[in-house]
Design a protein around this motif. Structure first.
Motif, PDB file in Angstrom:
ATOM      1  N   GLY A  43       4.840  -3.387 -10.026  1.00  0.00           N
ATOM      2  CA  GLY A  43       3.453  -3.100 -10.344  1.00  0.00           C
ATOM      3  C   GLY A  43       2.893  -1.799  -9.829  1.00  0.00           C
ATOM      4  N   SER A  44       3.734  -0.885  -9.346  1.00  0.00           N
ATOM      5  CA  SER A  44       3.229   0.394  -8.854  1.00  0.00           C
ATOM      6  C   SER A  44       2.894   1.320 -10.022  1.00  0.00           C
ATOM      7  N   THR A  45       1.840   2.134  -9.843  1.00  0.00           N
ATOM      8  CA  THR A  45       1.546   3.138 -10.864  1.00  0.00           C
ATOM      9  C   THR A  45       2.608   4.228 -10.890  1.00  0.00           C
ATOM     10  N   TYR A  53      -3.777   0.053  -1.750  1.00  0.00           N
ATOM     11  CA  TYR A  53      -2.930  -0.987  -2.328  1.00  0.00           C
ATOM     12  C   TYR A  53      -2.570  -0.619  -3.759  1.00  0.00           C
ATOM     13  N   ASN A  54      -1.299  -0.863  -4.102  1.00  0.00           N
ATOM     14  CA  ASN A  54      -0.817  -0.479  -5.427  1.00  0.00           C
ATOM     15  C   ASN A  54       0.428  -1.290  -5.752  1.00  0.00           C
ATOM     16  N   GLY A  55       0.265  -2.420  -6.439  1.00  0.00           N
ATOM     17  CA  GLY A  55       1.404  -3.265  -6.764  1.00  0.00           C
ATOM     18  C   GLY A  55       1.790  -4.167  -5.604  1.00  0.00           C
ATOM     19  N   ASP A  56       2.977  -4.768  -5.723  1.00  0.00           N
ATOM     20  CA  ASP A  56       3.396  -5.713  -4.695  1.00  0.00           C
ATOM     21  C   ASP A  56       4.911  -5.690  -4.526  1.00  0.00           C
ATOM     22  N   ALA A  93       0.849  -1.192   0.000  1.00  0.00           N
ATOM     23  CA  ALA A  93       0.000   0.000   0.000  1.00  0.00           C
ATOM     24  C   ALA A  93       0.882   1.238   0.000  1.00  0.00           C
ATOM     25  N   GLU A  94       0.467   2.264  -0.727  1.00  0.00           N
ATOM     26  CA  GLU A  94       1.210   3.515  -0.792  1.00  0.00           C
ATOM     27  C   GLU A  94       0.247   4.646  -1.117  1.00  0.00           C
TER      28      GLU A  94
END
Length: 733
Positions: free
Chosen positions: A612-614, A577-580, A568-569
């Motif tokens: 996987g983060s935006t 949650y955003n990516g892993d 999470a960020e």
């Protein structure tokens, strides 16, 4: 300092009562009563074993009951775990959970400082203090200082723990085992070091009554706490009682209670100078940024107890019902440094400014209360199905968590300079006007697991845990009232192949569940609010073995693992949650004896990255404060002299790690050597006296030990502690 600090330093309770110096006196009185009862017995029967209670833990054993896979030898367990006995902890001068980083390569620091609770990172993931700790197998909150003086062992499980614990962060679990009544135990312990810290403890116990059916064990400890850092004098005390009643050979009732207290000023970490990593020699090791005239100690008070009923049933089945409660109260106070605004460039730093300036805040959270209640019912046994023996275990765990806070103080008091003199006094600002999050959580967990032998050399394990969560969060001012209800299933499976005598290769796969909350940051739309629980997944492949012949004995293993964890960020002013994160690692260990020589070694190589983060700038980057490699080695040699003498050397090596999320500043690798000498002296009037002398950081190594990024992105630097000499005596009579 931004208000995100509130989320990290979960404040603590109002004035606590002063330490009670009667702890040792109370234990002495109980010891006298115990001796009087024992005097009525004709003979000491040391061979009596409690129904359903396993034998004492083997030193540095890779077997740990927390794995929950039955009474299998270590080499047959398809998981990585270790049990550190009380003797091992004492030989390594382990006095707090943070000291476990000396003993296992997969375990490293994650904001461990003087006077505060302990944070551990396992396989690159920081354990959640509210969910990843167990005591006698029941959930406890580690947002306090958990005492070790009355613990028979500390178990460390490594990996995603969905089948063992349900809700918990990936990485591992820590379980504390309480000292229980055994045979006759009369022991006293004293230690002192060159920093002025002194400890004393007594441990007495035995069995009495008809057929030794009643057992009692009492532990008491007091300590004058101190370090080589300025203004860190404190005190602690502990009193615990454990008793059991063997109603018959098939029925055992166990009760234990523990009361602990600690008061000691905390020490805030130093920081980067702007974007630059300063040399550790830039600062004095005695520097304490919390050393203000109005600074107050952090105080922890805890009362914990368990009641267990174990019953042997027909046809080899057994049931156990355990109820536990933990009541915590704390006062969390500090003159706390956080960030700096540089007016000339109009730049805000989540560190000190390049010239050494930092902002100081008066942080106080008094009378913080945490309550954990748990009821665990287990049933295990065997049955045949289609000619295959099934070893099954059913479990029901009901847990209730409560966190009750008061409005906190978090007020700016001035800007000081860490290079030219942080001792300039400031004026306190204790106004408690900042809202804090109160949280309530109920969970019901149903689990079932099965172990079958498919063929002489093949065996399999399968299990699933169903978790029902009900969570509620609300600010102390009534704002941000949030409810979340969820049900989740976490399966786990493993397959083992015995490829040689006492050697097994295995593969396992499992899921875990963890909960999160948004940081306390005024810039966030959902500041302080809870998020839905999320799942992590892990795959592991390994081989483990055991060997014993003559004077040679050893346990060894190696494994590969991969863990995927949702992260999470903050995205568009919302924490979500955003990516892993993907952590891949190689672990190995070897521990055993060859005649008078002993060796315990472990190592880990870790490849961790963000995915996987935006925010594409963080993808592919490695996590902060996670070393790429670690090695822990402990070797010893014993001379069979009239007074047996053992010399032990411990080497701790941790590789380089990143300090910032952009991976532009790196903390250098470091290596530390500790030496210890142990002599066991027999006496006529006393059974044994064990003398220990330990020198930590023999060569007085300077460097930065860790660099956690916490409290909204602030980077902290903690130095390697200076050389410390500790002497102790343990008298068993």
């Amino acid at each position: 300092m931004p208000t995100s600090v509130h989320a990290a330093r979960h404040a603590a309770p109002a004035a606590l009562r002063p330490p009670r110096p009667t702890a040792l006196a109370s234990a002495a009185l109980l010891a006298c009563l115990l001796q009087a009862a024992q005097a009525q017995q004709v003979a000491e029967d040391a061979t009596v074993q409690a129904v359903g209670v396993s034998a004492p833990a083997i030193k540095r054993s890779a077997k740990a009951s927390i794995v929950g896979l039955g009474d299998l030898p270590a080499w047959e367990t398809p998981a990585q775990a270790q049990t550190f006995s009380s003797d091992v902890l004492r030989d390594a001068f382990v006095t707090r959970l943070a000291d476990l980083t000396r003993l296992d390569a997969s375990t490293t620091d994650s904001y461990n400082t003087v006077g505060y609770w302990d944070y551990l990172t396992v396989r690159g993931f920081t354990l959640d203090n509210a969910y990843n700790y167990r005591r006698e197998g029941l959930p406890v909150n580690a947002e306090t200082r958990l005492p070790l003086e009355n613990k028979s062992a500390v178990e460390l499980f490594k990996g995603t723990s969905g089948i063992q614990a349900g809700v918990s962060a990936p990485g591992g679990l820590v379980n504390l085992l309480v000292k229980r009544p055994e045979g006759r135990v009369h022991s006293a312990f004293f230690s002192v070091n060159d920093a002025g810290e002194a400890r004393a403890a007594v441990d007495v116990g035995g069995r009495f009554g008809p057929e030794r059916s009643l057992g009692l064990r009492v532990n008491a400890a007091v300590a004058r706490l101190n370090t080589q850092i300025d203004n860190t004098e404190g005190h602690s005390r502990l009193l615990s009682v454990a008793t059991d009643w063997r109603l018959s050979r098939d029925t055992l009732i166990e009760l234990e209670l523990e009361d602990s207290w600690q008061s000691q000023p905390s020490v805030a970490g130093l920081s980067l100078l702007g974007d630059r990593l300063p040399s550790s020699r830039t600062f004095s090791r005695k520097l304490n940024l919390n050393n203000q005239p109005w600074s107050q100690p952090v105080q922890f008070e805890g009362r914990t107890g368990t009641l267990r009923w174990t019953q042997n049933l027909q046809a080899g089945w057994r049931s156990a019902v355990t109820y536990g409660e933990q009541h915590l109260r704390s006062n969390d106070r500090a003159a706390f440094p956080f960030g700096c605004y540089e007016g000339a460039t109009e730049t805000y730093y989540y560190s000190a400014c390049p010239n050494g300036d930092y902002d100081l805040y008066d942080y106080r959270s008094d009378n913080e209360r945490r309550i954990t209640r748990s009821l665990l019912a287990q049933l295990e046994g065997r049955f045949d199905l289609a000619g295959i023996e099934n070893n099954v275990r059913f479990g029901l765990l009901r847990s209730l968590y409560r966190t009750s806070l008061k409005p906190q103080a978090y007020n700016y008091v001035g800007t000081l300079n860490v290079l030219t003199g942080p001792y300039e006094p400031t004026v306190a600002a204790p106004e408690m006007d900042d809202a804090s999050p109160n949280r309530w959580e109920n969970s019901t967990e149903l689990s079932v697991q099965d172990h079958v032998r498919l063929a002489p050399n093949w065996q399999a394990w399968v299990g699933v845990r169903h978790t029902s969560l009900s969570r509620h969060s609300q600010e102390t001012d009534g704002a941000k009232d949030t409810y979340i209800d969820q049900t989740l299933n976490t399966p786990w499976a493993a397959l083992g192949w015995t490829l040689a005598p006492q050697t097994q290769a295995y593969v396992s796969w499992g899921e875990g569940v963890e909960t999160k909350a948004a940081p306390r940051n005024a810039a966030l739309a959902n500041a302080g609010q809870i998020l839905p629980a999320a799942k992590s997944r892990q795959t592991e492949v390994g081989v483990k073995g055991q060997y014993s012949a003559g004077r040679v004995s050893a346990q060894w293993g190696a494994n590969l693992f991969q863990t995927l964890r949702p992260l999470a960020e903050t995205i568009d002013s919302t924490f979500r949650y955003n990516g892993d994160a993907r952590h891949r690692g190689l672990e190995g260990f070897w521990q055993g004896r060859v005649g008078p020589w002993g060796l315990a070694a472990s190592a880990m190589v870790l490849d961790a990255e963000r995915r996987g983060s935006t925010d594409g700038t963080v993808n592919g980057k490695q996590p902060v404060n996670v070393p790429e490699r670690t090695v822990k080695v402990s070797g010893s040699h014993t001379w069979g002299l009239p007074v047996p003498l053992t010399v032990q050397a411990d080497v701790v090596h941790e590789g380089s790690r990143w300090v910032d999320t952009a991976n532009t500043v790196r903390l250098p690798a470091w290596t530390r050597l500790d030496l210890g000498v142990r002599a066991v002296q027999g006496r006529e009037a006393l059974r044994t006296v064990t003398w220990r002398l330990n020198v930590a950081n023999v060569f007085d190594k300077r460097g930065w030990r860790e660099a956690p990024s916490m409290f909204g992105g602030h980077t902290y630097l903690f130095p390697i502690l200076g050389r410390t000499v500790t002497a102790s005596a343990q008298i068993d009579f």
